[in-house]
Scaffold this active site. Structure first.
Site, PDB file in Angstrom:
ATOM      1  CG  ASP A  86      -1.664   1.623   1.205  1.00 18.03           C
ATOM      2  OD1 ASP A  86      -2.718   1.725   0.858  1.00 18.03           O
ATOM      3  OD2 ASP A  86      -1.239   1.900   2.163  1.00 18.03           O
ATOM      4  CD  GLU A  89      -2.019   2.823  -3.059  1.00 21.69           C
ATOM      5  OE1 GLU A  89      -3.702   3.989  -3.199  1.00 21.69           O
ATOM      6  OE2 GLU A  89      -1.977   2.525  -2.440  1.00 21.69           O
TER       7      GLU A  89
END
Length: 604
Positions: free
Chosen positions: A272, A307
């Site tokens: 993330d 990401e």
């Protein structure tokens, strides 16, 4: 001739942190360099047991008073009792005691599983709590056959690391080694992975290595050296990947990645917001993580997904044989944005950067990133790196995910924002694109349930979260009216979470059953026609702008050439039809929301 039957096996990752079972008992280890004396409080002992200094800030205790199932806390000099930062299980949530877990107690049945090549990936993002009525790891097993029939080859699970309360997205986790107790025990997650592998499904897990949540993060008390003021993130002081004491901090997160892949036999991780993993050291933590994981499992297909708001193409580079040098792929937000604005016409926030810019549409389809070093006024700085030299499979395409749905005020899915014709056009675009597609749970039957932001924080934070959520939207013209802002769902309310749960019975009802059949047919074409050609497509394609939201793209696969012609707009437009055998078509030539996929095959 008889063949030996595969025997169940055990898997355990050895860590320098936490509670490790040994022949003599349990060895407790805690890194707390700021503290002279630390104890361990066991549920079976009358008083905390003192730990000995083990050097370099470590405290250690080996005791035969503990075993599997023992609950324990570390006791700091001021009397504060804290859970183990490397806890494998928190049966009483983030403020409760940790539990000693025997990782070898689960007997695996997937001894022959080595994973699947990345080119075969069709991802399905799911939130364990909202995926089924029960909201558990075990309940999710019952839906795996549905995913296989749909054409999914990999599930990507939103973060499960222990977070505060009974419900949440998982991005506010504070104990990164402990599967959240609201979903089940560690062995329940292992059973889900085992069952997925038995069906040929890969399992990737979303992990958060860029910050800790606001409630239950005791590391500030245990080891403030975990954090640094040299860097700052949207969540405050950054994690210390490059300052004094960072060697141990880096090992904590490196072992976390290894733990999930080795002990839970996961096929990869989604990392993330890696743009917030700030590291000025010569060997960035992301590089070291990729190298360590690949070295630890050389016989398996391990996939590392990023990401990354910065669109750093260098992290996705391939070797001469086309294998990832570090990371496998990145979520392609640019592709989402160009398809979203084409389908909805929305222009709020960052969507304004994409609306009406057909060159960005063509670039995102053909080359991956729409921003490859150009200024992005919304961000206030240049963004991205050249990406046309990367294979399309280095990018993950989607039209819905937890962020793009849940960060809307009301969490509406795309089906509530556009017409069925527009939705089919952009879905057929990304599902057959040489980039790797990712569906969001329920997308395959146009599930009407929203996916609003929800959490379950304690009273000290609850009101701040409510007000912060509404204030976040106050700058948008459509929420200038306080009365409209007041209708934004309360993220703390149980009803908000319940509204996100999929209603599986709808998949068999009109019009959802028709959508499900449509998705199955498109994904069958992908499996038969696109996947076999992906290894040959080693770099981005070439595109041509035909008109507003209308493009043609071609990808050279070495032998075959893949073509797309698309008018992704509500306005009729004559589009030159691509050559070759038609693979899929939506709409009528010359009409609105028209696209055609075709392939020119090499002569036999």
């Amino acid at each position: 001739m008889s063949h030996p039957v595969a025997q169940p096996l055990c898997r355990a990752h050895r860590m320098p942190f936490g509670a490790e079972l040994r022949a003599e008992g349990v060895c407790f280890r805690l890194w707390a360099p700021s503290h002279e004396a630390v104890g361990v409080e066991l549920d079976c002992a009358t008083a905390p047991l003192p730990m000995r200094h083990a050097g370099a800030g470590w405290h250690e205790l080996l005791t035969d008073l503990a075993g599997p199932g023992t609950r324990y806390r570390f006791v700091l000099p001021d009397g504060l009792r804290v859970p183990d930062p490397a806890s494998r299980f928190q049966p009483e949530d983030v403020h409760g005691p940790s539990e000693v877990v025997d990782p070898a107690a689960y007997l695996w049945t997937d001894a022959g599983w080595r994973g699947r090549p990345w080119e075969e990936a069709v991802l399905y993002e799911l939130h364990v709590g909202a995926f089924t009525p029960e909201g558990s790891f075990r309940a999710a097993i019952g839906k795996l056959d549905h995913l296989v029939a749909l054409g999914i080859t990999a599930i990507e699970i939103m973060p499960v690391a222990e977070f505060p309360g009974a419900r949440g997205w998982g991005y506010d986790g504070v104990l990164p080694f402990a599967p959240d107790a609201s979903y089940g025990r560690p062995e329940d997650l292992k059973a889900l992975v085992d069952a997925a592998h038995a069906r040929g499904l890969m399992v990737l897990l979303d992990v958060v290595h860029n910050h800790f949540g606001p409630e239950g993060n005791y590391l500030w008390s245990v080891a403030p050296e975990f954090f640094t003021e040299r860097h700052h993130t949207p969540w405050g002081a950054a994690i210390n990947f490059d300052g004094p004491g960072s060697e141990t901090v880096r090992e904590f997160f490196l072992h976390n990645a290894l733990y999930w892949v080795e002990e839970f036999h996961l096929d990869g991780l989604r990392l993330d917001a890696v743009h917030a993993m700030l590291d000025d050291s010569p060997r960035h933590i992301l590089q070291e993580l990729a190298e360590r994981l690949r070295a630890a499992a050389p016989e398996r297909e391990i996939h590392l997904v990023l990401e990354n708001e910065h669109n750093e193409a260098r992290r996705l580079r391939r070797d001469a044989a086309g294998r990832p040098l570090q990371h496998t792929a990145q979520w392609n937000d640019d592709l989402h944005h160009v398809l979203h604005v084409a389908a909805t016409g929305e222009s709020s926030g960052y969507y304004a950067e994409y609306l009406g810019d057909t060159r960005k549409l063509g670039r995102a389809l053909a080359e991956g990133f729409a921003f490859q070093g150009e200024d992005m006024p919304y961000r206030g700085h240049p963004r991205g790196e050249p990406s046309a030299g990367l294979p399309p499979a280095a990018f993950i395409g989607f039209i819905q995910n937890h962020d793009q749905i849940g960060n809307r005020a009301f969490g509406e899915r795309l089906g509530a924002l556009t017409s069925p014709a527009a939705l089919r056009a952009i879905a057929a675009t990304y599902l057959l694109l040489p980039q790797v597609p990712m569906l969001f749970m329920g997308e395959e039957w146009a599930a009407p349930q929203p996916f609003p932001f929800f959490c379950d924080l304690g009273p000290d934070l609850a009101e701040a979260v409510r007000e912060g959520r509404r204030a976040e939207f106050a700058r948008f013209p459509e929420f200038a009216d306080p009365a409209r802002r007041a209708r934004i769902p309360d993220p703390m309310a149980e009803a908000t979470f319940q509204s996100a749960k999929l209603r599986w019975e709808q998949a068999e009802q009109a019009p959802h059953a028709e959508w499900l059949g449509w998705y199955r047919r498109v994904l069958a074409v992908r499996q038969a026609e696109i996947v076999p050609r992906l290894p040959g497509i080693r770099h981005g394609g070439a595109f041509e702008v035909l008109g507003e939201s209308a493009v043609t793209v071609r990808w050279d696969g070495g032998k075959d050439v893949l073509h797309l012609a698309a008018n992704l707009s509500p306005r009729p437009l004559d589009v030159a039809l691509p050559p070759g055998r038609v693979l899929w078509q939506e709409g009528e030539p010359g009409g609105a929301w028209f696209l055609r996929w075709s392939v020119v095959e090499a002569a036999a």
